[in-house]
Design a protein around this motif. Structure first.
Motif, PDB file in Angstrom:
ATOM      1  N   VAL A 133     -27.600  36.362  41.493  1.00 18.90           N
ATOM      2  CA  VAL A 133     -26.932  35.493  42.469  1.00 18.90           C
ATOM      3  C   VAL A 133     -27.853  34.330  42.846  1.00 18.90           C
ATOM      4  O   VAL A 133     -27.428  33.181  42.939  1.00 18.90           O
ATOM      5  CB  VAL A 133     -26.500  36.329  43.706  1.00 18.90           C
ATOM      6  CG1 VAL A 133     -26.083  35.435  44.855  1.00 18.90           C
ATOM      7  CG2 VAL A 133     -25.367  37.278  43.315  1.00 18.90           C
ATOM      8  N   LYS A 134     -29.139  34.643  43.005  1.00 19.84           N
ATOM      9  CA  LYS A 134     -30.098  33.608  43.390  1.00 19.84           C
ATOM     10  C   LYS A 134     -30.250  32.545  42.289  1.00 19.84           C
ATOM     11  O   LYS A 134     -30.289  31.346  42.576  1.00 19.84           O
ATOM     12  CB  LYS A 134     -31.452  34.275  43.672  1.00 19.84           C
ATOM     13  CG  LYS A 134     -32.410  33.401  44.437  1.00 19.84           C
ATOM     14  CD  LYS A 134     -33.437  34.260  45.139  1.00 19.84           C
ATOM     15  CE  LYS A 134     -34.838  33.827  44.775  1.00 19.84           C
ATOM     16  NZ  LYS A 134     -35.867  34.774  45.149  1.00 19.84           N
ATOM     17  N   LYS A 135     -30.313  32.991  41.052  1.00 23.65           N
ATOM     18  CA  LYS A 135     -30.473  32.027  39.955  1.00 23.65           C
ATOM     19  C   LYS A 135     -29.270  31.084  39.878  1.00 23.65           C
ATOM     20  O   LYS A 135     -29.418  29.891  39.636  1.00 23.65           O
ATOM     21  CB  LYS A 135     -30.673  32.747  38.623  1.00 23.65           C
ATOM     22  CG  LYS A 135     -32.080  33.316  38.472  1.00 23.65           C
ATOM     23  CD  LYS A 135     -32.280  34.039  37.151  1.00 23.65           C
ATOM     24  CE  LYS A 135     -33.676  34.666  37.103  1.00 23.65           C
ATOM     25  NZ  LYS A 135     -33.932  35.416  35.869  1.00 23.65           N
ATOM     26  N   PHE A 136     -28.081  31.631  40.111  1.00 27.59           N
ATOM     27  CA  PHE A 136     -26.895  30.766  40.074  1.00 27.59           C
ATOM     28  C   PHE A 136     -26.866  29.828  41.283  1.00 27.59           C
ATOM     29  O   PHE A 136     -26.464  28.677  41.181  1.00 27.59           O
ATOM     30  CB  PHE A 136     -25.610  31.591  39.986  1.00 27.59           C
ATOM     31  CG  PHE A 136     -25.283  31.971  38.566  1.00 27.59           C
ATOM     32  CD1 PHE A 136     -24.682  31.052  37.709  1.00 27.59           C
ATOM     33  CD2 PHE A 136     -25.619  33.223  38.070  1.00 27.59           C
ATOM     34  CE1 PHE A 136     -24.407  31.380  36.391  1.00 27.59           C
ATOM     35  CE2 PHE A 136     -25.344  33.557  36.748  1.00 27.59           C
ATOM     36  CZ  PHE A 136     -24.742  32.635  35.908  1.00 27.59           C
ATOM     37  N   LYS A 137     -27.302  30.346  42.432  1.00 23.86           N
ATOM     38  CA  LYS A 137     -27.312  29.520  43.638  1.00 23.86           C
ATOM     39  C   LYS A 137     -28.216  28.305  43.441  1.00 23.86           C
ATOM     40  O   LYS A 137     -27.934  27.218  43.924  1.00 23.86           O
ATOM     41  CB  LYS A 137     -27.799  30.375  44.818  1.00 23.86           C
ATOM     42  CG  LYS A 137     -27.317  29.864  46.158  1.00 23.86           C
ATOM     43  CD  LYS A 137     -27.575  30.875  47.262  1.00 23.86           C
ATOM     44  CE  LYS A 137     -26.374  31.774  47.507  1.00 23.86           C
ATOM     45  NZ  LYS A 137     -26.646  32.830  48.493  1.00 23.86           N
ATOM     46  N   ARG A 138     -29.300  28.505  42.680  1.00 22.22           N
ATOM     47  CA  ARG A 138     -30.258  27.409  42.468  1.00 22.22           C
ATOM     48  C   ARG A 138     -29.990  26.600  41.203  1.00 22.22           C
ATOM     49  O   ARG A 138     -30.824  25.784  40.805  1.00 22.22           O
ATOM     50  CB  ARG A 138     -31.665  27.988  42.377  1.00 22.22           C
ATOM     51  CG  ARG A 138     -32.071  28.620  43.681  1.00 22.22           C
ATOM     52  CD  ARG A 138     -33.535  28.890  43.699  1.00 22.22           C
ATOM     53  NE  ARG A 138     -33.916  29.492  44.963  1.00 22.22           N
ATOM     54  CZ  ARG A 138     -34.992  30.227  45.150  1.00 22.22           C
ATOM     55  NH1 ARG A 138     -35.812  30.429  44.123  1.00 22.22           N
ATOM     56  NH2 ARG A 138     -35.272  30.721  46.326  1.00 22.22           N
ATOM     57  N   ALA A 139     -28.863  26.873  40.559  1.00 21.40           N
ATOM     58  CA  ALA A 139     -28.579  26.183  39.289  1.00 21.40           C
ATOM     59  C   ALA A 139     -28.530  24.677  39.506  1.00 21.40           C
ATOM     60  O   ALA A 139     -28.017  24.194  40.518  1.00 21.40           O
ATOM     61  CB  ALA A 139     -27.248  26.676  38.725  1.00 21.40           C
TER      62      ALA A 139
ATOM     63  N   GLY B 277     -20.939  24.688  45.821  1.00 23.91           N
ATOM     64  CA  GLY B 277     -21.461  25.909  46.455  1.00 23.91           C
ATOM     65  C   GLY B 277     -20.639  27.147  46.116  1.00 23.91           C
ATOM     66  O   GLY B 277     -21.171  28.134  45.582  1.00 23.91           O
ATOM     67  N   PRO B 278     -19.340  27.123  46.411  1.00 26.59           N
ATOM     68  CA  PRO B 278     -18.511  28.305  46.105  1.00 26.59           C
ATOM     69  C   PRO B 278     -18.458  28.601  44.602  1.00 26.59           C
ATOM     70  O   PRO B 278     -18.410  29.770  44.213  1.00 26.59           O
ATOM     71  CB  PRO B 278     -17.121  27.908  46.621  1.00 26.59           C
ATOM     72  CG  PRO B 278     -17.358  26.805  47.608  1.00 26.59           C
ATOM     73  CD  PRO B 278     -18.603  26.089  47.166  1.00 26.59           C
ATOM     74  N   LEU B 279     -18.481  27.569  43.777  1.00 26.95           N
ATOM     75  CA  LEU B 279     -18.479  27.802  42.321  1.00 26.95           C
ATOM     76  C   LEU B 279     -19.731  28.582  41.908  1.00 26.95           C
ATOM     77  O   LEU B 279     -19.665  29.569  41.172  1.00 26.95           O
ATOM     78  CB  LEU B 279     -18.400  26.463  41.572  1.00 26.95           C
ATOM     79  CG  LEU B 279     -18.608  26.522  40.059  1.00 26.95           C
ATOM     80  CD1 LEU B 279     -17.509  27.341  39.377  1.00 26.95           C
ATOM     81  CD2 LEU B 279     -18.654  25.112  39.439  1.00 26.95           C
ATOM     82  N   LYS B 280     -20.884  28.145  42.434  1.00 30.04           N
ATOM     83  CA  LYS B 280     -22.148  28.829  42.097  1.00 30.04           C
ATOM     84  C   LYS B 280     -22.124  30.271  42.594  1.00 30.04           C
ATOM     85  O   LYS B 280     -22.550  31.188  41.884  1.00 30.04           O
ATOM     86  CB  LYS B 280     -23.326  28.118  42.760  1.00 30.04           C
ATOM     87  CG  LYS B 280     -23.659  26.771  42.168  1.00 30.04           C
ATOM     88  CD  LYS B 280     -24.841  26.206  42.924  1.00 30.04           C
ATOM     89  CE  LYS B 280     -25.262  24.858  42.424  1.00 30.04           C
ATOM     90  NZ  LYS B 280     -26.431  24.350  43.144  1.00 30.04           N
ATOM     91  N   ALA B 281     -21.620  30.458  43.828  1.00 35.06           N
ATOM     92  CA  ALA B 281     -21.604  31.804  44.416  1.00 35.06           C
ATOM     93  C   ALA B 281     -20.702  32.723  43.594  1.00 35.06           C
ATOM     94  O   ALA B 281     -21.091  33.850  43.247  1.00 35.06           O
ATOM     95  CB  ALA B 281     -21.140  31.734  45.867  1.00 35.06           C
ATOM     96  N   ASP B 282     -19.502  32.241  43.250  1.00 32.56           N
ATOM     97  CA  ASP B 282     -18.563  33.084  42.495  1.00 32.56           C
ATOM     98  C   ASP B 282     -19.094  33.378  41.097  1.00 32.56           C
ATOM     99  O   ASP B 282     -18.921  34.479  40.566  1.00 32.56           O
ATOM    100  CB  ASP B 282     -17.198  32.396  42.381  1.00 32.56           C
ATOM    101  CG  ASP B 282     -16.438  32.439  43.706  1.00 32.56           C
ATOM    102  OD1 ASP B 282     -17.000  32.977  44.681  1.00 32.56           O
ATOM    103  OD2 ASP B 282     -15.307  31.921  43.754  1.00 32.56           O
ATOM    104  N   CYS B 283     -19.724  32.382  40.521  1.00 33.03           N
ATOM    105  CA  CYS B 283     -20.276  32.549  39.184  1.00 33.03           C
ATOM    106  C   CYS B 283     -21.347  33.646  39.215  1.00 33.03           C
ATOM    107  O   CYS B 283     -21.354  34.555  38.377  1.00 33.03           O
ATOM    108  CB  CYS B 283     -20.895  31.219  38.784  1.00 33.03           C
ATOM    109  SG  CYS B 283     -20.787  30.870  37.067  1.00 33.03           S
ATOM    110  N   GLY B 284     -22.251  33.563  40.182  1.00 35.62           N
ATOM    111  CA  GLY B 284     -23.313  34.555  40.316  1.00 35.62           C
ATOM    112  C   GLY B 284     -22.752  35.945  40.516  1.00 35.62           C
ATOM    113  O   GLY B 284     -23.190  36.913  39.879  1.00 35.62           O
ATOM    114  N   GLU B 285     -21.737  36.042  41.381  1.00 30.69           N
ATOM    115  CA  GLU B 285     -21.166  37.369  41.637  1.00 30.69           C
ATOM    116  C   GLU B 285     -20.455  37.924  40.410  1.00 30.69           C
ATOM    117  O   GLU B 285     -20.567  39.108  40.099  1.00 30.69           O
ATOM    118  CB  GLU B 285     -20.176  37.283  42.796  1.00 30.69           C
ATOM    119  CG  GLU B 285     -20.761  37.921  44.043  1.00 30.69           C
ATOM    120  CD  GLU B 285     -20.027  37.475  45.277  1.00 30.69           C
ATOM    121  OE1 GLU B 285     -18.790  37.695  45.325  1.00 30.69           O
ATOM    122  OE2 GLU B 285     -20.684  36.905  46.170  1.00 30.69           O
TER     123      GLU B 285
END
Ligand code: TRP
Length: 353
Positions: A236-242, A286-294
């Motif tokens: 999740v963190k890696k996607f958040k920082r993408a 933001g939501p795209l990154k969060a959903d992607c990570g999850e």
């Protein structure tokens, strides 16, 4: 398969059959570096899907190819076992496919030599992967140069119809086809000329920090590479920082918006949709990154659970590799013998196959 009631059908013969015969699928992966999301979405997921059809699939951990660049022996051994276990954990059920190590089937090295005699120096010199690695390697082994000849042997040993690989292997596959055709023209119809099968979706997962480069074992970008063994929080963190871009619009456009487009293709590949469909659901990064990570963490959960079980029982892995090598050798032996006979090598009375 290529034998119908004992008659070997070349490509041309197969075309006239009123039904589609079972296809043989073969692919390989090196036991180097850590398996990551790009390997899973770009290759391994397609391998797993192939098990649902009628096809006969063989998957090979190409440990001999790994030796082209010197490795620490203990690390090579550990990585080879780990990658085998990860492949099984991803869904390569050894009951439904043949999973084996290249070095366990000596026919690979034997046909590899024959392929070196069939490929030309010029062809091998033109391989971009060789030129790339040569420029980066400290020690340029002769095998780094002949690598694609061994790869052609891997493929041709199994009368392979389809080779599911990433886009970066296109040139090696073209070479395998050219070598097969040259051999057949010189010595008579011996090898099946394989097709490649480069998947449309998920084929190119880019690095999350450097979205202009493919996610890669060798890129040395730990924050941009999602490992199959990363825990959910790390994913999740890696996607958040993408890395994305500053224009703020969610749109699939790999040329001008590589970061955002990469996230869209990853989420698309994981959820079985198209990147454009996914883009329609988001107006902010933001939501795209969060959903992607999850979504990715959820995809990896069961893989990691199964991997943990397999890691606890190394004897079972050795057993499955032994069975895999037996199954592979039973196919490879007769094909190698066919090639040796075609070349004029005198059959040995003790030769298998
Ligand atoms: N060269 C391939 C890679 O780096 C690995 C490989 C070796 C392979 N032999 C193969 C892939 C045969 C497909 C078929 O990814």
């Amino acid at each position: 398969m290529n034998y119908i009631i004992g008659i070997r059908l070349g490509r041309m013969g197969r075309r006239w059959l009123p039904w589609q015969p079972m296809a043989r699928v073969f692919s390989g992966i090196q036991p180097t570096g850590d398996l990551h999301l790009g390997n899973l979405l770009g290759a391994v997921q397609n391998w797993v899907q192939a098990l649902d059809g009628e096809d006969d699939a063989l998957y090979c951990v190409v440990d001999l190819h790994a030796l082209t660049i010197p490795k620490d022996p203990a690390e090579l051994r550990a990585k080879t076992i780990e990658i085998t276990q990860l492949l099984v954990a991803c869904g390569l059920d050894p009951q439904r496919c043949t999973l084996f190590l290249q070095s366990h089937v000596p026919a690979h090295a034997e046909l590899g030599w024959i392929m070196e005699c069939t490929a030309s120096y010029g062809e091998l010199s033109r391989m971009t992967q060789f030129k790339d690695k040569r420029d980066r390697a400290e020690f340029v082994s002769a095998a780094l140069f002949t690598y694609p000849a061994l790869q052609a042997a891997d493929i041709l040993l199994y009368d392979t119809d389809r080779v599911p690989v990433g886009d970066d292997q296109r040139q090696h596959l073209e070479l395998a086809r050219d070598i097969a055709e040259r051999f057949n023209a010189r010595y008579g119809d011996t090898f099946v000329v394989p097709e490649h099968a480069i998947p449309a979706v998920g084929a190119r997962v880019m690095d999350l920090q450097r979205p202009d480069s493919k996610m890669s074992k060798s890129l040395d970008s730990p924050q941009g590479t999602v490992l199959l063994t990363d825990d959910p929080a790390a994913v999740v963190k890696k996607f958040k920082r993408a890395v994305t871009d500053s224009d703020g619009e969610v749109r699939f456009d790999p040329a001008t918006k590589p970061g955002v487009s990469n996230l869209l293709s990853i989420l698309a590949a994981v959820s079985g949709r198209t990147p454009d469909e996914v883009a329609g659901d988001y107006s902010q990064y933001g939501p795209l990154k969060a959903d992607c990570g999850e979504a990715v963490a959820e995809l990896l959960g069961p893989v990691q659970a199964r991997f943990a079980e397999l890691r606890d029982d190394p004897a079972a892995t050795h057993e499955l590799l032994m069975l895999g090598a037996e199954k592979a050798a039973a196919v490879a032996g007769p094909v190698l013998a066919r090639a040796q006979r075609a070349l004029g090598l005198v059959p040995s009375l003790t030769r298998r196959g």
